[in-house]
Scaffold this motif. Structure first.
Motif, PDB file in Angstrom:
ATOM      1  N   LYS A  11       0.854  -1.211   0.000  1.00  8.36           N
ATOM      2  CA  LYS A  11       0.000   0.000   0.000  1.00  8.36           C
ATOM      3  C   LYS A  11       0.886   1.256   0.000  1.00  8.36           C
ATOM      4  N   HIS A  96      -8.589  -3.623  -5.908  1.00  9.50           N
ATOM      5  CA  HIS A  96      -8.487  -3.681  -4.436  1.00  9.50           C
ATOM      6  C   HIS A  96      -9.623  -2.844  -3.837  1.00  9.50           C
ATOM      7  N   GLU A 168     -11.135 -10.993  -1.001  1.00  8.61           N
ATOM      8  CA  GLU A 168     -10.805 -10.167   0.154  1.00  8.61           C
ATOM      9  C   GLU A 168     -12.081  -9.586   0.749  1.00  8.61           C
ATOM     10  N   GLY A 174      -7.444  -5.127   7.144  1.00 10.20           N
ATOM     11  CA  GLY A 174      -6.864  -4.176   8.087  1.00 10.20           C
ATOM     12  C   GLY A 174      -7.623  -4.055   9.390  1.00 10.20           C
ATOM     13  N   GLY A 213      -7.170 -10.533   4.005  1.00 10.81           N
ATOM     14  CA  GLY A 213      -7.957  -9.912   5.082  1.00 10.81           C
ATOM     15  C   GLY A 213      -7.434 -10.354   6.429  1.00 10.81           C
ATOM     16  N   SER A 214      -6.518  -9.523   6.997  1.00 11.75           N
ATOM     17  CA  SER A 214      -5.945  -9.806   8.323  1.00 11.75           C
ATOM     18  C   SER A 214      -5.328 -11.198   8.412  1.00 11.75           C
ATOM     19  N   GLY A 235      -1.654  -7.620   3.505  1.00 11.24           N
ATOM     20  CA  GLY A 235      -1.408  -6.184   3.656  1.00 11.24           C
ATOM     21  C   GLY A 235      -0.432  -5.927   4.788  1.00 11.24           C
ATOM     22  N   GLY A 236      -0.972  -5.603   5.965  1.00 12.76           N
ATOM     23  CA  GLY A 236      -0.143  -5.195   7.104  1.00 12.76           C
ATOM     24  C   GLY A 236       1.044  -6.104   7.385  1.00 12.76           C
TER      25      GLY A 236
HETATM   26  C1  PEP Z   1      -5.093  -6.031   1.771  1.00 10.14           C
HETATM   27  O1  PEP Z   1      -5.120  -4.819   1.845  1.00 10.14           O
HETATM   28  O2  PEP Z   1      -5.107  -6.579   0.672  1.00 10.14           O
HETATM   29  C2  PEP Z   1      -5.069  -6.793   3.011  1.00 10.14           C
HETATM   30  C3  PEP Z   1      -5.385  -8.055   2.946  1.00 10.14           C
HETATM   31  O3  PEP Z   1      -4.727  -6.108   4.146  1.00 10.14           O
HETATM   32  P1  PEP Z   1      -4.505  -6.738   5.617  1.00 10.14           P
HETATM   33  O4  PEP Z   1      -3.692  -7.989   5.451  1.00 10.14           O
HETATM   34  O5  PEP Z   1      -3.768  -5.671   6.363  1.00 10.14           O
HETATM   35  O6  PEP Z   1      -5.852  -7.010   6.161  1.00 10.14           O
END
Ligand code: PEP
Length: 251
Positions: A11, A96, A168, A174, A213-214, A235-236
């Motif tokens: 990101k 996204h 997702e 997040g 997703g997390s 993501g994170g």
């Molecule tokens: C993403 O933004 O594609 C994502 C999955 O973020 P996170 O892993 O932080 O939930």
């Protein structure tokens, strides 16, 4: 057979120096103990791509996080698929939820972006997923079906081969709330069924469908253990080399 893939979406994080350091750390951790079973992709910000592409040894793929819906011209601030290709990326994340929700990218725009990606011999990582209200209203299957039908399933079977899909659920991105392995498997099996209806079971069986997703080191293994979950879009946790490589090793 389809491939297990873990892709990290950075990101709008990391300065250029920080991004170079992170890519180097990931590469080092993977080299010391190569993953047996999975492809690895990182998606840094646009301005990092050329530099990082020059540093990586080819075992880690590079994705852009977005691309323009037009090929070239007077579109201030946009980055075309051809530019992305020329900088050394092989993939582009399209659709996204942050692009859909903060930048108003709807399925017709995403369809044009998919066309640009394919025309430039890049591989799309196409994101789909419902918001919480849609799940609560039991509309999540329909939402995902429409996202696939309207922006992806116009591709011919030849063009579709190699496309990566990422499910997702927006309520999990997040938030620290992860889909249960059962919820992930249920939707992934549904998506694979839609691909089979449109393109046949062979192409569906060869399509990698990632969960996002997390997803973290402590929950990746139970998600990836599902028969239709072929890895993750992270993501994170992709911003930390130890966490990201731990997820890669979760298969
Ligand atoms: C993403 O933004 O594609 C994502 C999955 O973020 P996170 O892993 O932080 O939930």
């Amino acid at each position: 057979m389809r491939k297990n893939i873990v892709a990290g979406n950075w990101k709008m994080n990391k300065t250029l120096d920080e991004g170079i350091a992170l890519a180097g750390e990931i590469q080092k951790l993977l080299k010391n103990n190569p993953p047996e079973d999975s492809g690895v992709i990182i998606a840094p910000p646009f301005i990092h791509i050329a530099k990082i592409a020059g540093l990586l040894d080819g075992n880690i793929g590079i994705a852009a996080q977005n691309c323009a819906s037009e090929p070239a011209g007077a579109y201030t601030g946009e980055v075309s698929a051809a530019m992305i290709r020329s900088a050394g990326a092989g993939y582009v994340i399209i659709g996204h939820s942050e692009r859909r929700h903060y930048y108003g990218e709807d399925n017709p725009i995403l369809k044009k972006k998919i066309e640009m990606v394919l025309e430039n011999n890049l591989i799309p990582i196409y994101c789909c997923g419902e918001i919480l209200e849609e799940r609560n209203n039991k509309d999540h299957f329909n939402v995902v079906k429409n996202q696939l039908n309207d922006a992806l399933f116009f591709l011919s079977p030849e063009e579709f081969t190699g496309v990566i899909v990422a499910y997702e659920p927006v309520w999990a991105i997040g938030t620290g709330v992860t889909a249960t392995p059962e919820q992930a498997q249920e939707m992934h099996a549904y998506i694979r069924g839609l691909i089979a209806d449109r393109y046949g079971s062979e192409i569906a069986g060869n399509t990698s469908i990632l969960y996002g997703g997390s997803c973290k080191p402590d929950n990746a293994a139970e998600l990836f253990a599902n028969p239709d979950v072929d890895g993750g879009l992270i993501g994170g946790a992709s911003l930390n080399a130890e966490d990201f490589t731990a997820i890669i090793r979760a298969f």
